[in-house]
Scaffold this active site. Structure first.
Site, PDB file in Angstrom:
ATOM      1  N   THR A   1       0.832  -1.204   0.000  1.00 56.90           N
ATOM      2  CA  THR A   1       0.000   0.000   0.000  1.00 56.90           C
ATOM      3  C   THR A   1       0.867   1.254   0.000  1.00 56.90           C
ATOM      4  O   THR A   1       0.622   2.197  -0.769  1.00 56.90           O
ATOM      5  CB  THR A   1      -0.938  -0.019   1.222  1.00 56.90           C
ATOM      6  OG1 THR A   1      -1.790  -1.165   1.111  1.00 56.90           O
ATOM      7  CG2 THR A   1      -1.772   1.243   1.300  1.00 56.90           C
TER       8      THR A   1
ATOM      9  N   TYR B   1      -2.995 -10.422   3.426  1.00 62.52           N
ATOM     10  CA  TYR B   1      -2.855  -8.995   3.724  1.00 62.52           C
ATOM     11  C   TYR B   1      -4.181  -8.458   4.235  1.00 62.52           C
ATOM     12  O   TYR B   1      -5.128  -8.273   3.474  1.00 62.52           O
ATOM     13  CB  TYR B   1      -2.410  -8.282   2.447  1.00 62.52           C
ATOM     14  CG  TYR B   1      -1.952  -6.848   2.597  1.00 62.52           C
ATOM     15  CD1 TYR B   1      -1.910  -6.190   3.826  1.00 62.52           C
ATOM     16  CD2 TYR B   1      -1.535  -6.144   1.468  1.00 62.52           C
ATOM     17  CE1 TYR B   1      -1.479  -4.880   3.924  1.00 62.52           C
ATOM     18  CE2 TYR B   1      -1.090  -4.828   1.555  1.00 62.52           C
ATOM     19  CZ  TYR B   1      -1.081  -4.195   2.787  1.00 62.52           C
ATOM     20  OH  TYR B   1      -0.654  -2.892   2.873  1.00 62.52           O
TER      21      TYR B   1
END
Lengths: 314, 314
Positions: B63, B156
């Site tokens: 991210t 994740y």
């Protein structure tokens, strides 16, 4: 450019709108093979069927189309197949949004190059709580990198999926900068107050509610029609609501339409629509969805068909 | 396979974990050129620097890396550049998640083929409120299509971005089906209770809190280290917390680390980290982010540097 609303006079409000798409646009379901590959021949055949039924346009690669479960290559390939099959490109409004700027540019360029009448452009949908400046910059980059005066962008407001709303001030800024390239908007937010405000404030945009629930009210304020998931299975009736010659006729048809829509409320709509198309086409392959969606269980499908049967006129 | 937790005895809990990644993993920032292209040479140089600083691994394309703003082609190219530059592939844990199954398969296959030690795999993140069955099916398709026994998946969990949580029951189902291929998890949910529960219930998984805020507590329960955005700029100190030889030393270092982390709390973290890297490398190009992110304004950057200066030891 005048963004001040013309008060709706109850007349033929659609005449206020610019040329472009109108009527019922279908976010076309995407068929998959048993091994989850996109089924191009079935897709082309279904698009032909929808146009024959009177679709005002095909909003292929929308949310209902599982478009964000398709790769960039798959979307370009399916678009090329449609155009090569002889479907009029100006009736196509492909979804060309993507989380990554280069992907959105590539898809949008491909759509413009193919002659599409417009593109339905999601905001980038991975990062949340991004600034309006950031979303503006993203749309600006897409428009400028595509760099083609034929481009017509329909902004796609669906915050419950994208996580990124299309705010009124964002629309105004994009219109100020890019003029007629910002052609319209699909409002799938599910909030009629918001749709009404858009219709009032952006009378020169081609605006589609994202559900037939707001079609009748939308038409009164100059909506261009609607882009609705259930148009995949219920196109003629939605179109009949638009084409109704009297208010009484429109109300009667609207009630039928809303009753049919209600049959889908208790089930996941994309698998449910695919179940119904499988039933109607006799091709069970239509039931296939790509993960993370899951096919409608048989019992739920049977119950859905029963509800639809009860809601249909005899 | 035993999913029942071994009670944490306060000993060298990390020894309970399987071999693989440990220590501080860096979700490496991705540099862009002035025209928003990925800057591969600067990326490779930065990765080398992070390894020299003692990174336990490089969680490239996370991210913080703006990975979902990169195309599939860009991610594959940058990964190839890293490996060709001589960086040990087994130290790489690339993010290979994507909204579309074929993209996730292609990226994951490329990572395994390049010899990556593991992949950090987001769930598909466009559709929301999807069923656990659907998310399971998505991971199962990726794993089976990649079809390589060398694959090691780190799940994740970052629901505030992905919109799709990695539930405990999903982890258990994937472990039951795929055994050691499901190697671990990054928990970026920001909820210590959740991280603690994961560490207790999945003692045989390699689990990384997604922030150094939970590093010290995590280590006590057998966390493998942490994968933290600020490791891009503060790697040595985070590592020192892990390597501390006494509890008192760890507490002292932890306080410094938390104070430095706090300097970022009032600013968007990705642009802020890039501002700091630009300052340290003397390359202002590092400030560039891809839309929908926006660069940190100069005044905010100056204030951030002042806060960092005040928090640094003299």
């Amino acid at each position: 450019m005048n963004r001040i609303a013309t008060p709706s006079a109850g007349g033929p409000a659609a005449a206020r709108r610019r040329a472009g798409f109108s009527g019922v646009l279908v976010p076309v379901l995407t068929p998959f093979t048993a091994t989850l590959e996109a089924n191009a021949p079935a897709f082309v055949a279904f698009c032909r069927h929808l146009l024959a039924e009177g679709a005002g346009g095909l909003a292929v690669f929308g949310t209902t189309s599982e478009a964000n479960s398709l790769s960039l290559v798959e979307r370009r390939h399916l678009l090329a197949e449609l155009v090569q099959s002889g479907i009029a490109a100006d009736r196509l409004m492909p979804g060309t949004g993507a989380a990554a700027l280069p992907d959105a540019v590539a898809l949008t360029s491909a759509a413009v190059g193919a002659g599409a009448g417009g593109v339905l452009l999601l905001p980038p949908f991975y990062y949340k709580n991004v600034s309006e400046d950031g979303v503006f910059a993203w749309y600006a980059e897409v428009i400028e990198r595509v760099g083609d005066a034929r481009l017509r962008v329909y902004l796609y407001h669906i915050p419950q999926m994208s996580g990124v709303p299309i705010t009124l001030s964002l629309i105004a800024r994009l219109r100020d900068r890019y003029g007629e390239i910002i052609a319209g908007l699909k409002d799938s937010g599910g909030d009629w107050q918001h749709t009404e405000r858009l219709l009032k404030e952006f009378a020169d945009l081609t605006i589609f509610p994202g559900s037939e629930r707001f079609l009748r009210a939308g038409l009164a304020y100059g909506a261009a029609g609607c882009i609705s998931a259930t148009a995949n299975v219920n196109l003629r009736l939605i179109r009949a609501v638009i084409d109704a010659r009297t208010q009484a006729e429109r109300e009667r048809l609207d009630q039928r339409m809303v009753a049919l829509r209600a049959a889908y409320e208790s089930v996941p709509v994309i698998p449910a629509l695919k179940y119904v198309v499988a039933e109607r086409t006799g091709d069970r392959g239509w039931r296939t969805v790509r993960p993370p969606l899951t096919p409608l269980p048989e019992a739920e499908g049977r119950a859905l068909l029963a509800r639809l049967g009860a809601a249909e006129p005899r």
